[in-house]
Design an enzyme around this catalytic site. Structure first.
Site, short mmCIF file in Angstrom:
data_model
loop_
_atom_site.label_atom_id
_atom_site.label_comp_id
_atom_site.label_asym_id
_atom_site.label_seq_id
_atom_site.Cartn_x
_atom_site.Cartn_y
_atom_site.Cartn_z
N ASP A 149 39.27 26.24 39.04
CA ASP A 149 38.43 25.04 39.08
C ASP A 149 37.39 25.03 37.96
O ASP A 149 36.19 24.98 38.20
CB ASP A 149 37.75 24.95 40.46
CG ASP A 149 37.02 23.63 40.65
OD1 ASP A 149 37.48 22.62 40.10
OD2 ASP A 149 35.98 23.62 41.33
N GLU A 393 39.87 35.56 43.76
CA GLU A 393 40.65 34.76 44.72
C GLU A 393 42.15 34.75 44.42
O GLU A 393 42.78 33.69 44.39
CB GLU A 393 40.11 33.33 44.80
CG GLU A 393 38.70 33.24 45.34
CD GLU A 393 38.24 31.79 45.51
OE1 GLU A 393 39.02 30.87 45.22
OE2 GLU A 393 37.09 31.60 45.94
N TYR A 446 33.23 29.13 52.03
CA TYR A 446 32.58 27.82 51.92
C TYR A 446 32.61 27.12 53.28
O TYR A 446 33.15 26.03 53.43
CB TYR A 446 33.27 26.98 50.85
CG TYR A 446 33.01 27.49 49.45
CD1 TYR A 446 31.90 27.06 48.74
CD2 TYR A 446 33.85 28.42 48.86
CE1 TYR A 446 31.64 27.55 47.46
CE2 TYR A 446 33.61 28.91 47.58
CZ TYR A 446 32.50 28.46 46.89
OH TYR A 446 32.25 28.95 45.62
N GLU A 482 30.48 34.31 46.62
CA GLU A 482 30.36 32.87 46.38
C GLU A 482 30.01 32.19 47.69
O GLU A 482 30.54 32.54 48.75
CB GLU A 482 31.65 32.25 45.84
CG GLU A 482 32.01 32.60 44.41
CD GLU A 482 33.27 31.86 43.94
OE1 GLU A 482 33.58 30.77 44.50
OE2 GLU A 482 33.94 32.37 43.04
#
Length: 589
Positions: A149, A393, A446, A482
């Protein structure tokens, strides 16, 4: 390539445009086809070399060095190929002595062919998708697909330099340190190329220029009495203390006396990991920092000194003591500032977007091993680098991932036994096949953003369960590597709604309440995603890029920046290592 344009000056080949270096080429012009271009681009630069560089071939070696170029590079000098390199974030160089001396008097013409195509075997990986439907797409139409991303900026991103050494020269230096309260030992190894007959002498100077130790030979140990240790920012009143190791090689070659001298800044510090703590110089260290990107308006990923210095001022203002080089190695200039200012670094390779079984094959593995060798060779002597990260990831639940990461991590530890190794996961704790081999668990999550969007109330339960499950399974310290939420600057809502500054603040506070409980046990750090907004590929979930920054892309603070600043200074104030003058500053804040 078929026209061999590298054998000609570009003025003879057709239309060209000016292109600044270092910079990404994507945003420099008004041409949308260049912004999204995938394939080969060509650079050329002509320079005049000092005559003395060319006259003494027995004594002087001429080298062409690239700080980085994304992604695959082929380089010619005066029409002669001198080097090829795969990888977009690490330096490469070539000895061009014989080439430039074969055509003295004229300009030295440097030509670079650069290809930014990503495949399943590059790092980061990608794929090319052709669109054969002529009713919908032009002939030979294709797109570059990636599974990360951020925007795939391309170009010569870091400085290109010409330099000289003697023909007998220092090729590499490796330094490791150990210390007690009153004495430190600096172990060194020096590699010399060009002769087998030479002498090596070393002197170690402190920041005031005083010689504190001397030695000789290509390997040995220097003893430093009452050393000044390298401490992180906010752990000591004098963070980032460095010594300077001067290495001198003297040799005789073909009757000529040669001397090469290199000065390496070093820091004396130790790193140790227990099952609940991360220790620097024997004292517990808590990562309160950020993730970043090399990303800015116009120059893309090109080296930008003013922006870099601004970022370090913001890190200090924030009270951040660390960052991760997400998701690739950052410039050497950035790393120099980390060493000098005491900013702790988790040094990450470009292993992002590894999502398919094909990218876990042997071809990918061999390239990954080579990238780790290049990264460790570049950054092994940096005191700011306390841990290597081999991926971000990856699809670590896939069957090939276990052997793949076992091999990469073992290779990394063999290259540098002095530092712990991690990779950053977003997988389920029960299915992560790489986690058994790391020293520290780094987890991205997240909650109430990508999972249960808009439901802040689930964060305490889900985040607590995440930490407890990971620790119960692996008994290793954990970093929240994160977390965060997008916030459009100036967008407000009360009660908080997604994409507003209020929602970003509220999400951070929910995470922080859990961090405060778990950092008393085995959570050793928290790194916000992200330091600043950054560009991504266009898509329906991205409005001019990723907006999870606590600063805008232009480095203006959102409301969340003040939340994080208050928190980080509070954590620093709790540290028993913090000097009184800084504690007073933190209390004032």
């Amino acid at each position: 390539f078929s026209k061999m344009i590298y054998s000609l000056s570009f003025c003879q080949t057709g239309p060209v445009i000016d292109m600044p270096v270092p910079a990404s080429f994507n945003d420099i012009t008004q041409d949308p086809s260049l912004e999204n271009f995938i394939g080969w681009v060509w650079y050329e630069k002509e320079v005049l070399l000092p005559p003395r560089w060319l006259q003494d071939e027995l004594r002087t070696r001429v080298v062409l060095r690239f700080g980085s170029a994304h992604y695959y590079s082929v380089v010619w000098v005066n029409g002669v190929q001198v080097v090829e390199h795969e990888g977009g974030h690490l330096p490469f160089e070539a000895d061009i002595s014989s080439v430039v001396r074969s055509s003295p008097g004229g300009p030295c013409r440097i030509t670079v062919a650069l290809n930014n195509t990503l495949t399943p075997h590059t790092l980061p990986p990608g794929s090319i998708q052709y669109m054969p439907d002529r009713a919908k797409y032009p002939k030979n139409y294709f797109v570059q697909n990636t599974r990360f991303d951020f925007f795939n900026y391309a170009g010569i991103h870091r400085p290109v330099v010409l330099y000289t050494t003697p023909s007998v020269y220092i090729d590499d230096i490796t330094v490791t340190t150990a210390s007690s309260e009153s004495v430190a030992m600096v172990q060194y190894q020096v590699s010399v190329v060009g002769s087998t007959s030479y002498s090596v002498s070393l002197s170690l100077r402190d920041q005031e220029g005083k010689v504190v130790a001397t030695g000789d030979g290509t390997a040995g140990e220097l003893k430093v009495l009452n050393p000044n240790l390298w401490w992180p920012y906010l752990m000591h009143e004098n963070p980032g203390y460095r010594y300077f190791l001067e290495v001198k090689v003297q040799a005789e070659r073909n009757g000529a006396e040669l001397e090469d001298v290199y000065t390496l800044p070093i820091g004396i510090r130790t790193v140790h990991v227990t099952d609940t703590q991360f220790l620097i110089n024997g004292k517990p260290f808590y990562f309160h920092g950020v993730n970043k990107h090399e990303d800015a308006d116009i120059r893309g990923k090109g080296l930008d000194w003013p922006l870099m210095v601004k970022d370090f001022n913001l890190l200090r203002w924030l009270g951040a003591n660390s960052f991760r080089t997400s998701h690739y190695p950052y410039s050497e200039e950035t790393m120099d500032l980390c060493d000098a200012q005491g900013i702790v670094v988790i040094d990450e390779c470009p292993g992002v977007g590894i999502k398919t079984a094909e990218s876990f094959g042997n071809k990918s593995l061999q390239h990954h091993l080579l990238v780790m060798e290049e990264l460790i060779r570049r950054d092994k002597n940096r005191p700011s680098v306390v841990m290597w990260s081999v991926a971000n990831e990856p699809a670590s639940e896939l069957a090939p991932a276990g052997y793949y990461f076992k091999t990469v991590i073992a290779h990394t530890k063999a290259l540098d036994p002095s530092r712990p190794v991690t990779f950053v996961t977003d997988a389920n704790y029960a299915h992560d096949l790489g986690a058994p081999y790391v020293d520290v668990i780094c987890v991205n999550s997240y909650f109430s953003w990508y999972h249960d969007p808009g439901h802040l109330e689930v964060i305490p339960l889900q985040l607590t369960a995440q930490f407890e499950n990971w620790y119960k399974t692996y008994q290793k310290p954990i970093i929240q590597s994160e977390y965060g939420a997008d916030a459009i600057p100036g967008l407000h809502s009360d009660p908080p709604l997604m994409f507003t500054e209020e929602y970003q603040k509220a999400l951070l506070r929910e995470y922080h309440s859990v961090f405060d409980k778990k950092r008393k046990e085995y959570v050793i750090g928290e790194l916000i995603w992200n330091f600043a907004d950054f560009m991504t590929n266009q898509g329906t979930t991205r409005v001019l890029g990723n907006k999870k920054g606590i600063f805008t892309r232009q480095r203006q603070p959102k409301a969340a920046a003040f939340v994080l600043r208050e928190r980080y200074w509070k954590i620093a104030n709790e540290s028993s290592c913090l000097p009184p003058i800084i504690k007073s500053h933190a209390l004032f804040l």
